[in-house]
Design an enzyme around this catalytic site. Structure first.
Site, PDB file in Angstrom:
ATOM      1  N   ASP A 112      50.672 -12.479 -79.095  1.00 11.43           N
ATOM      2  CA  ASP A 112      51.276 -12.949 -77.857  1.00 11.43           C
ATOM      3  C   ASP A 112      52.151 -11.885 -77.208  1.00 11.43           C
ATOM      4  O   ASP A 112      52.064 -11.640 -76.020  1.00 11.43           O
ATOM      5  CB  ASP A 112      52.074 -14.253 -78.099  1.00 11.43           C
ATOM      6  CG  ASP A 112      53.079 -14.139 -79.253  1.00 11.43           C
ATOM      7  OD1 ASP A 112      53.177 -13.069 -79.895  1.00 11.43           O
ATOM      8  OD2 ASP A 112      53.766 -15.141 -79.536  1.00 11.43           O
ATOM      9  N   ASP A 115      57.205  -6.739 -79.161  1.00  7.13           N
ATOM     10  CA  ASP A 115      58.646  -6.683 -78.946  1.00  7.13           C
ATOM     11  C   ASP A 115      59.201  -5.461 -79.682  1.00  7.13           C
ATOM     12  O   ASP A 115      59.095  -4.348 -79.202  1.00  7.13           O
ATOM     13  CB  ASP A 115      59.232  -8.018 -79.443  1.00  7.13           C
ATOM     14  CG  ASP A 115      60.683  -8.211 -79.077  1.00  7.13           C
ATOM     15  OD1 ASP A 115      61.062  -7.910 -77.937  1.00  7.13           O
ATOM     16  OD2 ASP A 115      61.455  -8.686 -79.934  1.00  7.13           O
ATOM     17  N   VAL A 165      61.117 -15.222 -73.593  1.00  9.00           N
ATOM     18  CA  VAL A 165      60.183 -16.052 -72.837  1.00  9.00           C
ATOM     19  C   VAL A 165      59.506 -17.088 -73.724  1.00  9.00           C
ATOM     20  O   VAL A 165      59.375 -16.904 -74.932  1.00  9.00           O
ATOM     21  CB  VAL A 165      59.110 -15.188 -72.133  1.00  9.00           C
ATOM     22  CG1 VAL A 165      59.727 -14.345 -71.036  1.00  9.00           C
ATOM     23  CG2 VAL A 165      58.360 -14.305 -73.129  1.00  9.00           C
TER      24      VAL A 165
HETATM   25  P1  5GP Z   1      58.017  -7.824 -82.950  1.00  8.46           P
HETATM   26  O1  5GP Z   1      57.620  -7.788 -84.386  1.00  8.46           O
HETATM   27  O2  5GP Z   1      57.205  -6.939 -82.050  1.00  8.46           O
HETATM   28  O3  5GP Z   1      59.496  -7.624 -82.763  1.00  8.46           O
HETATM   29  O4  5GP Z   1      57.895  -9.303 -82.476  1.00  8.46           O
HETATM   30  C1  5GP Z   1      56.726  -9.898 -82.229  1.00  8.46           C
HETATM   31  C2  5GP Z   1      56.911 -11.388 -82.433  1.00  8.46           C
HETATM   32  O5  5GP Z   1      58.243 -11.829 -82.131  1.00  8.46           O
HETATM   33  C3  5GP Z   1      56.017 -12.104 -81.501  1.00  8.46           C
HETATM   34  O6  5GP Z   1      54.756 -12.335 -82.096  1.00  8.46           O
HETATM   35  C4  5GP Z   1      56.791 -13.378 -81.245  1.00  8.46           C
HETATM   36  O7  5GP Z   1      56.490 -14.308 -82.253  1.00  8.46           O
HETATM   37  C5  5GP Z   1      58.226 -12.987 -81.356  1.00  8.46           C
HETATM   38  N1  5GP Z   1      58.838 -12.712 -80.042  1.00  8.46           N
HETATM   39  C6  5GP Z   1      59.261 -11.532 -79.562  1.00  8.46           C
HETATM   40  N2  5GP Z   1      59.758 -11.649 -78.312  1.00  8.46           N
HETATM   41  C7  5GP Z   1      59.638 -12.949 -77.988  1.00  8.46           C
HETATM   42  C8  5GP Z   1      59.980 -13.720 -76.810  1.00  8.46           C
HETATM   43  O8  5GP Z   1      60.481 -13.246 -75.784  1.00  8.46           O
HETATM   44  N3  5GP Z   1      59.694 -15.040 -76.867  1.00  8.46           N
HETATM   45  C9  5GP Z   1      59.130 -15.631 -77.949  1.00  8.46           C
HETATM   46  N4  5GP Z   1      58.902 -16.937 -77.892  1.00  8.46           N
HETATM   47  N5  5GP Z   1      58.792 -14.950 -79.066  1.00  8.46           N
HETATM   48  C10 5GP Z   1      59.053 -13.630 -79.089  1.00  8.46           C
HETATM   49 MG    MG Z   2      54.212 -14.061 -83.104  1.00  8.50          MG
END
Ligand code: 5GP
Ligand code: MG
Length: 191
Positions: A112, A115, A165
């Site tokens: 999705d 981040d 979001v």
């Molecule tokens: P990363 O490992 O890249 O930090 O995070 C990825 C995961 O964090 C995504 O798959 C999601 O589950 C969660 N995440 C990161 N940013 C957001 C956001 O703005 N909203 C939501 N609902 N989930 C997020």
């Molecule tokens: Mg996720």
């Protein structure tokens, strides 16, 4: 703190148009790259294995894959991060095993949102160890300003600013995944 929907960042129409463009691009690139008789095929010729990261990519993968006229299989993976672990690289837990037989397959991870980059980088590493024929990634949303691990996705739907979001599969505390739009949240009492 309770949260409520602040505003619509991406409406249904914008999402639909972009998902359709992404699907077209992926299919075009796949056919150009793998084509007929390329490696990584199944019994029916070249095929793609989609690996959606549950649960956030559930709506995205459903919309995306239905617009990709390719031989494909799907094998989902589920990952959760738990805060408070000793090091940043250790706070991810893979809750469902990777699909079998990724060796020699053309694999595309679908998530999705990108981040910090830890989730995608972790899953990429795990799949790479299985020796796929190729390994790419596709995310609906990208927050480049939040990156902590150097990683980019091969296909990105939208770059968005650093805001939390929900909707179109993304949750807050398990809720709001069913919203058809991507929305920002507002802390209750802030306005
Ligand atoms: P990363 O490992 O890249 O930090 O995070 C990825 C995961 O964090 C995504 O798959 C999601 O589950 C969660 N995440 C990161 N940013 C957001 C956001 O703005 N909203 C939501 N609902 N989930 C997020
Ligand atoms: Mg996720």
């Amino acid at each position: 703190m309770s949260m409520r929907i602040d505003r619509v960042l991406l409406d249904r129409q914008r999402i639909a148009v972009r998902v359709s463009e992404l699907a077209d691009q992926i299919v075009e690139d796949f056919n150009a790259r793998v084509g007929n008789g390329g490696s990584g095929g199944g019994p029916n010729g070249p095929e793609l294995t989609l690996v959606p990261v549950m649960t956030g990519s559930v709506i995205f993968i459903a919309d995306l894959m239905r617009q990709m006229p390719l031989m494909m299989r799907i094998g989902m993976v589920s990952v959760s991060s738990y805060p408070g672990a000793s090091t940043e690289s250790q706070n991810l837990e893979v809750k469902s095993p990777l699909p079998d037989n990724l060796a020699g397959r053309h694999v595309m991870i679908v998530d999705d949102i990108l981040d910090s980059g830890r989730t995608l980088s972790h899953i990429k590493q795990m799949i790479a160890e299985r020796n796929p024929a190729s390994l790419q990634s596709c995310v609906l949303l990208d927050k480049p300003s939040r990156r902590q691990v150097e990683i980019t996705a091969d296909y990105v739907g939208f770059e968005i600013p650093d805001a939390f979001v929900v909707g179109y599969g993304l949750d807050y505390d398990g809720y709001y995944r069913n919203l058809p739009e991507v929305c920002t949240l507002l802390a209750e009492g802030k306005r």
